[in-house]
Write an enzyme that holds these catalytic residues in place. Structure first.
Site, PDB file in Angstrom:
ATOM      1  N   ASP A   1      38.783   6.270 -24.050  1.00 45.09           N
ATOM      2  CA  ASP A   1      37.963   7.423 -23.719  1.00 45.09           C
ATOM      3  C   ASP A   1      37.602   8.257 -24.755  1.00 45.09           C
ATOM      4  O   ASP A   1      36.416   8.918 -24.834  1.00 45.09           O
ATOM      5  CB  ASP A   1      38.347   8.167 -22.645  1.00 45.09           C
ATOM      6  CG  ASP A   1      39.692   8.734 -22.826  1.00 45.09           C
ATOM      7  OD1 ASP A   1      40.572   8.115 -23.611  1.00 45.09           O
ATOM      8  OD2 ASP A   1      40.135   9.805 -22.080  1.00 45.09           O
TER       9      ASP A   1
ATOM     10  N   HIS B   1      38.876  16.871 -23.396  1.00 45.32           N
ATOM     11  CA  HIS B   1      37.905  16.973 -22.078  1.00 45.32           C
ATOM     12  C   HIS B   1      37.744  18.244 -21.330  1.00 45.32           C
ATOM     13  O   HIS B   1      38.783  19.150 -21.606  1.00 45.32           O
ATOM     14  CB  HIS B   1      39.059  16.114 -20.809  1.00 45.32           C
ATOM     15  CG  HIS B   1      39.490  14.679 -21.089  1.00 45.32           C
ATOM     16  ND1 HIS B   1      38.523  13.631 -21.281  1.00 45.32           N
ATOM     17  CD2 HIS B   1      40.391  14.069 -21.586  1.00 45.32           C
ATOM     18  CE1 HIS B   1      38.997  12.602 -21.185  1.00 45.32           C
ATOM     19  NE2 HIS B   1      40.216  12.761 -21.639  1.00 45.32           N
TER      20      HIS B   1
ATOM     21  N   GLU C   1      43.032   6.104 -27.118  1.00 43.38           N
ATOM     22  CA  GLU C   1      42.716   5.761 -25.942  1.00 43.38           C
ATOM     23  C   GLU C   1      41.101   5.454 -25.791  1.00 43.38           C
ATOM     24  O   GLU C   1      40.363   6.357 -26.494  1.00 43.38           O
ATOM     25  CB  GLU C   1      43.533   6.721 -24.961  1.00 43.38           C
ATOM     26  CG  GLU C   1      43.138   6.096 -23.606  1.00 43.38           C
ATOM     27  CD  GLU C   1      43.966   6.619 -22.524  1.00 43.38           C
ATOM     28  OE1 GLU C   1      44.430   8.037 -22.993  1.00 43.38           O
ATOM     29  OE2 GLU C   1      44.037   6.163 -21.374  1.00 43.38           O
TER      30      GLU C   1
ATOM     31  N   TYR D   1      45.073  17.970 -14.432  1.00 42.11           N
ATOM     32  CA  TYR D   1      44.909  17.158 -15.721  1.00 42.11           C
ATOM     33  C   TYR D   1      46.525  16.997 -15.960  1.00 42.11           C
ATOM     34  O   TYR D   1      46.931  15.634 -16.315  1.00 42.11           O
ATOM     35  CB  TYR D   1      44.218  17.648 -16.714  1.00 42.11           C
ATOM     36  CG  TYR D   1      44.038  16.781 -17.692  1.00 42.11           C
ATOM     37  CD1 TYR D   1      42.958  15.629 -17.645  1.00 42.11           C
ATOM     38  CD2 TYR D   1      45.010  16.664 -18.637  1.00 42.11           C
ATOM     39  CE1 TYR D   1      42.759  15.073 -18.769  1.00 42.11           C
ATOM     40  CE2 TYR D   1      44.793  15.833 -19.741  1.00 42.11           C
ATOM     41  CZ  TYR D   1      43.573  14.853 -19.866  1.00 42.11           C
ATOM     42  OH  TYR D   1      43.685  13.955 -20.816  1.00 42.11           O
TER      43      TYR D   1
ATOM     44  N   ASP E   1      43.925  15.569 -25.699  1.00 45.00           N
ATOM     45  CA  ASP E   1      44.108  15.465 -24.355  1.00 45.00           C
ATOM     46  C   ASP E   1      44.752  16.918 -23.562  1.00 45.00           C
ATOM     47  O   ASP E   1      44.426  17.463 -22.538  1.00 45.00           O
ATOM     48  CB  ASP E   1      44.789  14.664 -23.693  1.00 45.00           C
ATOM     49  CG  ASP E   1      44.322  13.151 -23.821  1.00 45.00           C
ATOM     50  OD1 ASP E   1      43.164  13.125 -23.490  1.00 45.00           O
ATOM     51  OD2 ASP E   1      44.935  11.897 -23.807  1.00 45.00           O
TER      52      ASP E   1
ATOM     53  N   HIS F   1      43.210   9.927 -31.302  1.00 45.35           N
ATOM     54  CA  HIS F   1      43.847   9.455 -30.276  1.00 45.35           C
ATOM     55  C   HIS F   1      43.141   8.112 -30.001  1.00 45.35           C
ATOM     56  O   HIS F   1      41.931   8.104 -29.935  1.00 45.35           O
ATOM     57  CB  HIS F   1      43.907  10.340 -28.789  1.00 45.35           C
ATOM     58  CG  HIS F   1      44.396   9.790 -27.821  1.00 45.35           C
ATOM     59  ND1 HIS F   1      45.343   8.700 -27.575  1.00 45.35           N
ATOM     60  CD2 HIS F   1      44.305  10.330 -26.518  1.00 45.35           C
ATOM     61  CE1 HIS F   1      45.720   8.451 -26.450  1.00 45.35           C
ATOM     62  NE2 HIS F   1      45.098   9.641 -25.673  1.00 45.35           N
TER      63      HIS F   1
ATOM     64  N   HIS G   1      49.099  12.580 -26.044  1.00 48.47           N
ATOM     65  CA  HIS G   1      49.342  11.627 -24.842  1.00 48.47           C
ATOM     66  C   HIS G   1      49.848  10.168 -24.756  1.00 48.47           C
ATOM     67  O   HIS G   1      50.741   9.653 -24.181  1.00 48.47           O
ATOM     68  CB  HIS G   1      48.055  11.589 -23.886  1.00 48.47           C
ATOM     69  CG  HIS G   1      47.885  10.652 -22.662  1.00 48.47           C
ATOM     70  ND1 HIS G   1      46.939   9.946 -22.441  1.00 48.47           N
ATOM     71  CD2 HIS G   1      48.826  10.175 -21.889  1.00 48.47           C
ATOM     72  CE1 HIS G   1      47.074   9.025 -21.434  1.00 48.47           C
ATOM     73  NE2 HIS G   1      48.303   9.258 -20.914  1.00 48.47           N
TER      74      HIS G   1
ATOM     75  N   HIS H   1      41.328   5.965 -14.326  1.00 51.30           N
ATOM     76  CA  HIS H   1      42.589   4.990 -13.907  1.00 51.30           C
ATOM     77  C   HIS H   1      43.487   5.449 -13.106  1.00 51.30           C
ATOM     78  O   HIS H   1      44.566   5.891 -13.218  1.00 51.30           O
ATOM     79  CB  HIS H   1      43.161   4.603 -15.544  1.00 51.30           C
ATOM     80  CG  HIS H   1      43.732   5.624 -16.334  1.00 51.30           C
ATOM     81  ND1 HIS H   1      44.509   6.701 -15.768  1.00 51.30           N
ATOM     82  CD2 HIS H   1      43.548   5.975 -17.581  1.00 51.30           C
ATOM     83  CE1 HIS H   1      44.777   7.566 -16.896  1.00 51.30           C
ATOM     84  NE2 HIS H   1      44.415   7.007 -18.013  1.00 51.30           N
TER      85      HIS H   1
HETATM   86 FE1  FEO Z   1      44.721  10.041 -23.455  1.00 49.96          FE
HETATM   87 FE2  FEO Z   1      41.879  11.222 -22.691  1.00 49.96          FE
HETATM   88  O1  FEO Z   1      42.900   9.853 -23.364  1.00 49.96           O
END
Ligand code: FEO
Length: 397
Positions: A82, A223, A80, A192, A164, A78, A145, A24
């Protein structure tokens, strides 16, 4: 099979995304990974999932360890996509499993996916999950996040699934910090933080206060690599980043049409050169916003230049400043500069307006401007401004 063991009966079951280059808007030139985990105990828990496009690999990783019908819990830290993107296929495979999350996450998941057949177990920090030899505790980490973000702590193993936080967009087969060059992974963690979390320094500080007394032997983010030998390094780095702590650095970035603004940037650079102060200079035609945000995170001061184009600033400068305004780097000194042709109040004042909106401390109330080509007098003003920025950076050391 790519499942990796973290600790006895705790496995990584995620996926490495070697090819992603745009997350993104974040330029992920080192790829990324979506880390999911599995705890095999009397009760079995899967912690988070992966981007939907990698769900086949994720399911294979799980199936290599246990049959789907044995999964008792799917923890979602989370919403989101991903991390939640493969939860729907996992819940289809494991209809007996309870989806463990907080209330806000349940609401978010219900907006993304058809959750009507899911059994939810709402934890919201008040309920621990006993798996057998492992107990899971949950820490709400709002805005690190998203509002529903949560971390999961495996009590007996002293293992924090940090979501995250502490992550990096970094593809690797190494999986652990000890397999990588420390400077490289710390830089990716900084990038990041700057691009994903910089806006949330205060909420992240609150998370640090919340977890201050828990013992951590391993940090498994969602991640990138898992921290086990350099936990102190990443935590002390975060403790600087949450305040955007300046590191004795000036960052100059600009775009230029016919080199006049570039000449001004060069003069500011010359003026700013001082022992012990790092000065970085970027033409936005060649350096993107992801790297600019990373450099600005620990800068003392920024100098931002744009010529006037069509009565306003150049698009790449607008892009960089719009992005930075959103990320809200704290405590930065700033100047605006650039060249114009005939309308004196235009592009450079637009830059100044952005800097004000970013709550920068303006070193000069007005931009340094040059009509067409900068004269020696204008260049000297630029050198003087560079010196002022260097002096501020030196005083803050
Ligand atoms: Fe806030 Fe890796 O997603």
């Amino acid at each position: 099979m790519e499942a990796t063991i973290l600790k006895e009966n705790i496995f990584w079951v995620g996926c490495v995304d070697w090819n992603i280059r745009d997350f993104h808007g974040y330029t992920t030139n080192k790829g990324s990974s979506y880390n999911a985990y599995l705890i095999r105990d009397k009760k079995i828990a899967v912690i988070d999932s992966v981007k939907a496009q990698f769900s086949d690999q994720f399911l294979k990783n799980i199936e290599s360890l246990i049959p789907f019908e044995n999964v008792d819990y799917v923890v979602c830290n989370h919403a989101e996509p991903d991390h939640s993107g493969s939860i729907p296929v996992l819940m289809q495979k494991c209809p007996q499993a309870e989806l463990v999350c907080n209330d806000k996450c349940k609401n978010a998941l219900s907006m993304y996916y058809d959750t009507k057949n899911w059994k939810f177990k709402i934890v919201d920090e008040v309920i621990d999950l006993a798996l057998g030899n492992n107990t899971l505790k949950f820490v709400n980490t709002p805005m690190a996040h998203w509002p529903e973000s949560m971390a999961t702590y495996a009590l007996e193993k002293k293992l924090l699934f940090s979501m995250d936080g502490f992550g990096q967009h970094y593809a690797s087969s190494g999986r652990f910090d000890c397999k990588e060059n420390l400077a490289d992974i710390l830089y990716e963690a900084k990038k990041y933080y700057a691009n994903i979390l910089m806006l949330y320094g205060k909420p992240i500080e609150a998370v640090f206060n919340k977890i201050a007394n828990i013992k951590i032997e391993m940090i498994a983010p969602s991640h990138g690599i898992i921290w086990k030998e350099h936990i102190e390094d990443i935590i002390s780095a975060y403790k600087k980043w949450i305040y955007c702590k300046p590191a004795g650095k000036i960052v100059i970035f600009y775009d230029s049409m016919w080199k006049s603004t570039e000449m001004m940037a060069n003069a500011i650079y010359e003026g700013a050169l001082m022992d012990g102060i790092e000065v970085k200079k970027y033409d936005l035609k060649y350096t993107g916003i992801t790297d600019i945000a990373t450099e600005v995170l620990d800068a003392n001061a920024i100098a931002v230049g744009s010529p006037t184009l069509n009565k306003t600033l150049m698009p790449k400068v607008a892009e960089a400043l719009t992005y930075l305004k959103g990320l809200a780097p704290a405590n930065k000194y700033a100047i605006a500069f650039g060249s114009y042709g005939w309308a004196k109040k235009s592009g450079q004042h637009d830059v100044l307006e952005y800097l004000k909106q970013m709550n920068c401390k303006l070193v000069l109330e007005e931009p340094i401007q040059s009509q067409f080509v900068p004269t020696e007098e204008v260049l000297e003003r630029c050198r003087e401004a560079g010196k002022m920025l260097a002096k501020i950076a030196a005083e803050q050391r």
